[in-house]
Scaffold this active site. Structure first.
Site, PDB file in Angstrom:
ATOM      1  N   PHE A  25       0.858  -1.188   0.000  1.00 55.02           N
ATOM      2  CA  PHE A  25       0.000   0.000   0.000  1.00 55.02           C
ATOM      3  C   PHE A  25       0.890   1.232   0.000  1.00 55.02           C
ATOM      4  O   PHE A  25       1.724   1.398   0.888  1.00 55.02           O
ATOM      5  CB  PHE A  25      -0.926   0.027   1.220  1.00 55.02           C
ATOM      6  CG  PHE A  25      -1.820   1.240   1.225  1.00 55.02           C
ATOM      7  CD1 PHE A  25      -2.970   1.268   0.443  1.00 55.02           C
ATOM      8  CD2 PHE A  25      -1.501   2.366   1.970  1.00 55.02           C
ATOM      9  CE1 PHE A  25      -3.783   2.399   0.424  1.00 55.02           C
ATOM     10  CE2 PHE A  25      -2.318   3.499   1.954  1.00 55.02           C
ATOM     11  CZ  PHE A  25      -3.461   3.508   1.174  1.00 55.02           C
ATOM     12  N   ASP A  63       9.168   2.965   1.791  1.00 51.69           N
ATOM     13  CA  ASP A  63       7.986   3.674   2.283  1.00 51.69           C
ATOM     14  C   ASP A  63       7.885   3.441   3.793  1.00 51.69           C
ATOM     15  O   ASP A  63       7.474   2.376   4.245  1.00 51.69           O
ATOM     16  CB  ASP A  63       6.743   3.144   1.550  1.00 51.69           C
ATOM     17  CG  ASP A  63       5.455   3.834   1.990  1.00 51.69           C
ATOM     18  OD1 ASP A  63       5.434   4.426   3.082  1.00 51.69           O
ATOM     19  OD2 ASP A  63       4.460   3.741   1.244  1.00 51.69           O
ATOM     20  N   LYS A  88       2.359  10.075   8.451  1.00 51.55           N
ATOM     21  CA  LYS A  88       1.683   9.620   9.662  1.00 51.55           C
ATOM     22  C   LYS A  88       2.321  10.093  10.975  1.00 51.55           C
ATOM     23  O   LYS A  88       2.038  11.185  11.433  1.00 51.55           O
ATOM     24  CB  LYS A  88       1.557   8.097   9.636  1.00 51.55           C
ATOM     25  CG  LYS A  88       0.619   7.604   8.516  1.00 51.55           C
ATOM     26  CD  LYS A  88       0.120   6.196   8.743  1.00 51.55           C
ATOM     27  CE  LYS A  88      -1.048   5.853   7.833  1.00 51.55           C
ATOM     28  NZ  LYS A  88      -0.711   5.286   6.540  1.00 51.55           N
TER      29      LYS A  88
HETATM   30  C1  LIG Z   1      -0.936   5.521   5.144  1.00 53.53           C
HETATM   31  C2  LIG Z   1       0.076   5.086   4.159  1.00 53.53           C
HETATM   32  C3  LIG Z   1       0.245   5.756   2.932  1.00 53.53           C
HETATM   33  C4  LIG Z   1      -0.633   6.888   2.503  1.00 53.53           C
HETATM   34  O1  LIG Z   1      -0.586   7.974   3.370  1.00 53.53           O
HETATM   35  P1  LIG Z   1      -1.758   9.067   3.317  1.00 53.53           P
HETATM   36  O2  LIG Z   1      -1.317  10.093   4.320  1.00 53.53           O
HETATM   37  O3  LIG Z   1      -3.027   8.384   3.669  1.00 53.53           O
HETATM   38  O4  LIG Z   1      -1.802   9.623   1.943  1.00 53.53           O
HETATM   39  C5  LIG Z   1       1.249   5.311   2.093  1.00 53.53           C
HETATM   40  N1  LIG Z   1       2.040   4.280   2.427  1.00 53.53           N
HETATM   41  C6  LIG Z   1       1.897   3.617   3.590  1.00 53.53           C
HETATM   42  C7  LIG Z   1       2.825   2.492   3.908  1.00 53.53           C
HETATM   43  C8  LIG Z   1       0.899   3.978   4.489  1.00 53.53           C
HETATM   44  O5  LIG Z   1       0.744   3.301   5.623  1.00 53.53           O
END
Ligand SMILES: *Cc1c(COP(=O)(O)O)cnc(C)c1O
Length: 408
Positions: free
Chosen positions: A141, A225, A254
């Site tokens: 994701f 990421d 986050k």
């Molecule tokens: C939450 C998340 C995203 C996306 O972040 P948003 O602030 O919702 O756009 C991308 N990569 C990972 C691994 C995530 O947990």
């Protein structure tokens, strides 16, 4: 419009006025403090989700409140035609914590998706026409904008929004699959050190090291990421650090803002120099308000030893879950305070509902996983209370399953 703090009528307003993209909202929360949330009836919940690994310091932490208030009263926004002390301070702090060395650079956005969009564009700048391929992992994701959706390895999420941005290929998360796929036409490999949204799935042992070695050998960027895993969540500042590798870039969001929206792309080596004036940007990105708050949050994580706390409490929470001896629990995944509890049956939604009944906020990223991502500030009191409430939630669902079994 009805009384929006009335716990019996807010659903009507939500159903009428909000888009359905997030599904039914589970509760209406009106206040938070520390690791606790309150609904409009005054019912207290222990928050073991922290806004999906966002509220690193918990709710209404004095450091967060002070930073928002002070910077809002000083300077909130000037645009990226100008620099501000908070954005420079945060960049230096992120470079130090990530260990980029002096060549590292920081690009600011307002969310995880924006950080990954920047990383995607960086990968294209690095690859050019000679390297049209971008590798990512199945079940990963990376966000929901069109670029980051293309990176996300979930065909069912992409299907309604096709055609996808071309060039992205999704691989099984094995060293063999990566070895077979990589060549000199790959611009970048994107990966999450722990796949949070997929159900807190760990990478196979040695995968990050192999990914570093293979991308380096073929001249591709390794982009990690760390949006969910960063800011101390896994018991390291950033999860890649446990593997002892140096990536070309990481993305964060986050937890670094502690509840204030911010995202960033952090580059290592010289790759950040690929961005030239006008190649990318964001009006809000890196504004003094967001960056001052993120700096204060990260400084507090450092001062209070919350990275170490995440490691220690993570072990404690795991031990307590195992000690419950629930037949529903099949395994415990993740690192530090990013924890996935595997369930023997597809009853995760029922466990979440039972937990909410008992006053515990947890999350079901899929049908047979519970995800835990509490504030990094939790101590003995919260861990004890969690074990009690989670045990009761599991027992509620287990009893219902047994009853159902007896009936059929
Ligand atoms: C939450 C998340 C995203 C996306 O972040 P948003 O602030 O919702 O756009 C991308 N990569 C990972 C691994 C995530 O947990």
């Amino acid at each position: 419009m009805s009384d929006l703090t009335d716990n019996s009528t807010w659903r009507e307003d939500a159903d009428r006025d909000l888009t359905f993209n997030a599904g039914d909202r589970l509760e209406l929360f009106v206040r938070g403090e520390g690791a606790y949330l309150w609904d409009a009836d005054g019912k207290r919940y222990l928050d073991f989700l922290a806004g999906i690994a966002v509220n690193s310091l918990g709710h209404a932490h004095p450091v967060f409140v002070e930073a928002v208030s002070r910077q809002a009263a000083t300077l909130a926004h000037v645009s990226n035609y100008f620099a501000t002390p908070p954005q420079l301070e945060l960049a230096a702090r992120l470079k130090r914590l990530a260990g980029t060395g002096p060549g590292g650079r920081v690009y600011y956005g307002n969310s995880g998706a924006e950080a990954n969009e920047a990383a995607f564009k960086l990968a294209r700048l690095h690859g050019g026409p000679e390297r049209p391929r971008i590798l990512s992992l199945l079940d990963s994701f990376h966000g929901r904008t069109m670029g980051t959706l293309a990176l996300t390895g979930k065909p069912w999420m992409q299907a309604p929004f096709g055609p996808m941005i071309p060039g992205v290929e999704h691989l099984e998360s094995t060293i063999e699959a990566l070895e077979a796929a990589i060549d000199d036409r790959v611009a970048a490999l994107f990966l999450e050190p722990v796949k949070g949204e997929a159900g807190v799935i760990d990478l196979p042992a040695g995968f990050l090291q192999a990914a570093r070695e293979l991308t380096a050998r073929h001249g591709a960027l390794l982009i990690v990421d760390e949006i969910q895993t960063g800011a101390g969540r896994t018991g390291e500042w950033f999860a890649f650090q446990r593997a002892g590798i140096v990536p070309d870039a990481i993305t964060v969001a986050k937890g670094i803002g502690g509840g204030f929206p911010i995202g960033a792309l952090i580059t290592f080596g010289t790759v950040g120099e690929l961005f030239y004036p006008g190649s990318h940007g964001s009006t809000f990105g890196g504004n003094p308000l967001a960056t001052a708050v993120a700096s204060a949050v990260l400084a507090e994580i450092e001062r209070a030893g919350l990275v170490e706390n995440a490691a220690e409490r993570g072990i404690q929470v795991r031990d307590r879950i195992a000690a419950l001896g629930s037949p529903l629990v099949t395994g415990i995944r993740g690192e530090g305070l990013l924890i996935g509890v595997g369930l023997a049956h597809p009853v995760a939604k029922a466990v979440v509902a039972a937990a909410h009944q008992h006053g515990l906020v947890i999350n079901a990223p899929n049908d047979d996983t519970i995800r835990l991502a509490p504030p990094l500030t939790i101590g003995d009191v919260e861990v004890d209370e969690f074990a009690d409430l989670f045990g009761r939630a599991l027992a509620t669902v287990q009893d219902a399953l047994v009853l159902e079994g007896n009936r059929s």
